[in-house]
Design an enzyme around this catalytic site. Structure first.
Site, short mmCIF file in Angstrom:
data_model
loop_
_atom_site.label_atom_id
_atom_site.label_comp_id
_atom_site.label_asym_id
_atom_site.label_seq_id
_atom_site.Cartn_x
_atom_site.Cartn_y
_atom_site.Cartn_z
N GLY A 1 47.04 -55.66 -94.45
CA GLY A 1 47.84 -57.00 -94.88
C GLY A 1 47.81 -58.46 -95.34
NE ARG B 1 32.66 -54.92 -97.45
CZ ARG B 1 34.14 -53.76 -96.63
NH1 ARG B 1 34.29 -53.05 -97.68
NH2 ARG B 1 35.45 -54.35 -95.43
CG ASN C 1 51.27 -59.46 -93.73
OD1 ASN C 1 52.75 -59.47 -93.04
ND2 ASN C 1 51.09 -59.09 -93.11
CG ASP D 1 42.67 -64.83 -92.47
OD1 ASP D 1 43.81 -65.06 -93.36
OD2 ASP D 1 42.55 -64.71 -91.68
CG HIS E 1 44.06 -50.01 -98.45
ND1 HIS E 1 44.52 -49.23 -97.02
CD2 HIS E 1 42.75 -51.17 -97.65
CE1 HIS E 1 44.00 -50.23 -95.75
NE2 HIS E 1 43.24 -51.05 -96.47
CD GLU F 1 43.32 -47.65 -92.64
OE1 GLU F 1 43.37 -48.77 -92.16
OE2 GLU F 1 42.35 -46.86 -93.32
NE ARG G 1 38.08 -46.10 -90.81
CZ ARG G 1 37.49 -47.34 -91.64
NH1 ARG G 1 37.63 -48.09 -90.59
NH2 ARG G 1 37.66 -47.98 -92.84
CG HIS H 1 40.29 -48.17 -97.55
ND1 HIS H 1 40.37 -49.64 -98.60
CD2 HIS H 1 39.76 -49.31 -96.64
CE1 HIS H 1 40.04 -50.47 -98.29
NE2 HIS H 1 39.64 -50.29 -96.88
P1 AMP Z 1 43.60 -55.43 -92.67
O1 AMP Z 1 41.70 -55.42 -92.97
O2 AMP Z 1 44.76 -54.75 -93.22
O3 AMP Z 1 44.45 -56.05 -90.97
O4 AMP Z 1 43.90 -56.62 -93.12
C1 AMP Z 1 43.07 -57.91 -92.80
C2 AMP Z 1 43.79 -59.44 -93.70
O5 AMP Z 1 45.19 -59.49 -94.02
C3 AMP Z 1 43.07 -61.15 -93.30
O6 AMP Z 1 42.29 -61.16 -93.44
C4 AMP Z 1 44.11 -61.65 -93.69
O7 AMP Z 1 43.85 -62.13 -94.95
C5 AMP Z 1 45.59 -61.27 -94.20
N1 AMP Z 1 46.17 -61.44 -93.80
C6 AMP Z 1 46.98 -60.83 -92.28
N2 AMP Z 1 48.89 -61.39 -92.46
C7 AMP Z 1 48.90 -62.64 -93.64
C8 AMP Z 1 50.02 -63.71 -94.92
N3 AMP Z 1 51.00 -63.06 -93.53
N4 AMP Z 1 49.38 -63.39 -95.45
C9 AMP Z 1 48.18 -63.67 -96.39
N5 AMP Z 1 47.54 -62.40 -95.54
C10 AMP Z 1 47.48 -62.50 -94.64
#
Ligand code: AMP
Length: 396
Positions: free
Chosen positions: A328, A239, A332, A280, A206, A382, A89, A178
């Site tokens: 993420g 960001r 979710n 988060d 995304h 990815e 990547r 992305h």
């Molecule tokens: P990624 O960069 O695709 O791995 O996404 C990471 C982000 O997904 C984390 O910072 C979380 O804020 C969010 N995330 C993961 N699980 C959950 C969930 N069950 N509910 C809400 N947000 C989530």
């Protein structure tokens, strides 16, 4: 059996997956963190289990040594005979790279030069490539660029309205990121709907730690929310996303902030983290539920920004067959999905509350049967997309 090793090398971490070429089975995956520090942390996962190690990781070369040892100890063994190609990547391909590219000394040089656009990412990607070349000197290495998918954007989407000569000199334009995920997910959407890719209009959202929206027509990116760098567009973990550039002048003039401080503020101390203290979304949600006003505002801003881009891309595409949530947050968080698209019934977009709230995983439709635009949740992958592009680049 043969396999592709997929490498995602960051400044302080290295992720890998070993993907079987024909079945696309994940034979192993792992994460090495805290590269550059004396004591690193590593996990290696195979269908037989997961192992945690604490190797010394002074640099990316050491990370590859640790990865190789993890394979020797926990399998699959015989990596040298198994790996037929390595897919890397790379974040920024500038206007130079728009397809998967075999790594040559010239390509290494080009990626190095493009570090000017992505100072956090490209040097780390290149360090991973060089360490991988040393560890696997006898197989082809292919670079897959995050920007490549967006090279189909038309000039009206990628041009910033600034002095054209200045833009030309410094290659200032929207590049978009992305791309690997947007490509994978938009193709999945057409397959899910059972419509030919050439005739499908999709808005991909995304939403991960980084977040971007993309308008895809007929399998090609026609607009995307990230810009010259991954800082533009949606609200992200750390960001800011969209901002009046004059805010930067103001902070420099009256706040006395230097360039590095501004970079740090907007890239690492803004977004959800800046608004609430946590990057988060799960924490933000918890705090909002507990009555924290800042967290409630942050969720509102986050969803409003998504809705803003959905509206923009409906207009750009002249309507959409599907709106897809991925990554993420997108995969979710029913709350974010529901609030981002609330009130769009008049535009033919209607989420089904029960389908949206369902704990079901995997590919699914969360809109009502009557919704003119299908709303889908499609997990991104990815690494698999990088493995596929690596194989097809070598077959070409
Ligand atoms: P990624 O960069 O695709 O791995 O996404 C990471 C982000 O997904 C984390 O910072 C979380 O804020 C969010 N995330 C993961 N699980 C959950 C969930 N069950 N509910 C809400 N947000 C989530």
């Amino acid at each position: 059996m043969t396999a592709v090793l997929v490498v995602n090398s960051g400044s302080s971490s290295l992720k890998y997956q070993l993907i079987e070429t024909d079945t696309e089975e994940v034979l192993a995956k792992g994460l090495l963190e805290r590269i550059g520090q004396v004591q690193g942390v590593a996990t290696h996962t195979t269908p037989d289990g997961e192992w945690t190690m604490e190797p010394a990781l002074p640099d990316h070369g050491a990370a590859f040594d640790a990865m190789t040892r993890a394979f020797e100890e926990h399998g699959p063994t015989g990596l040298a005979g198994l790996v037929t190609a390595v897919g890397h990547r790379v974040v920024h391909g500038g206007a130079r790279f728009f397809a998967p590219t075999l790594v040559t000394p010239q390509v290494e040089k080009d990626i190095d030069e493009l570090a000017e656009y992505a100072p956090l990412h490209n040097p780390a990607n290149l360090a991973g490539i060089r360490a991988a070349l040393a560890a696997f000197p006898d197989v082809p290495h292919v670079a897959i660029f995050d920007t490549a998918f967006h090279q189909t954007m038309p000039p009206e989407a990628y041009t910033y309205a600034i002095d054209a000569a200045v833009a030309e000199k410094y290659r200032i334009r929207r590049y978009g990121f992305h791309g690997t995920s947007h490509k994978y997910v938009s193709e999945k959407a057409a397959a899910f709907l059972g419509t030919p890719l050439e005739e499908t209009r999709t808005i991909v959202l995304h939403l991960g730690n980084g977040a971007s929206a993309c308008a895809v027509r007929g399998g090609e990116s026609v607009d995307t929310s990230m810009g010259f760098t991954p800082l533009q567009g949606l609200v992200m973990g750390t960001r800011s996303g969209d901002l009046d550039p004059a805010v930067v002048f103001q902070l420099a003039r009256f706040g006395g902030l230097g360039l590095d401080e501004l970079d740090d503020l907007l890239n690492r101390r803004s977004g959800l983290k800046g608004l609430t203290g946590s990057a988060d979304l799960r924490d933000v949600r918890r705090n909002a539920d507990a009555g924290d006003e800042a967290a409630q505002v942050a969720l509102d801003v986050y969803c409003h920004r998504i809705k803003h881009y959905v509206g923009a891309y409906l207009a750009v595409l002249g309507g959409a067959d599907a709106i897809v949530f991925t990554a993420g947050v997108g995969e979710n968080s029913p709350l974010i999905r529901e609030r981002s698209l609330a009130g769009l019934e008049g535009l033919g977009i209607e989420i089904d509350a029960e389908r949206n709230a369902s704990a079901e995983r995997g590919e699914r439709r969360i809109s009502t049967d009557a919704s003119r635009t299908a709303v889908l949740v499609l997990p991104t992958n990815e690494e698999l997309e990088i493995a596929r592009q690596t194989v097809s680049a070598l077959a070409a």
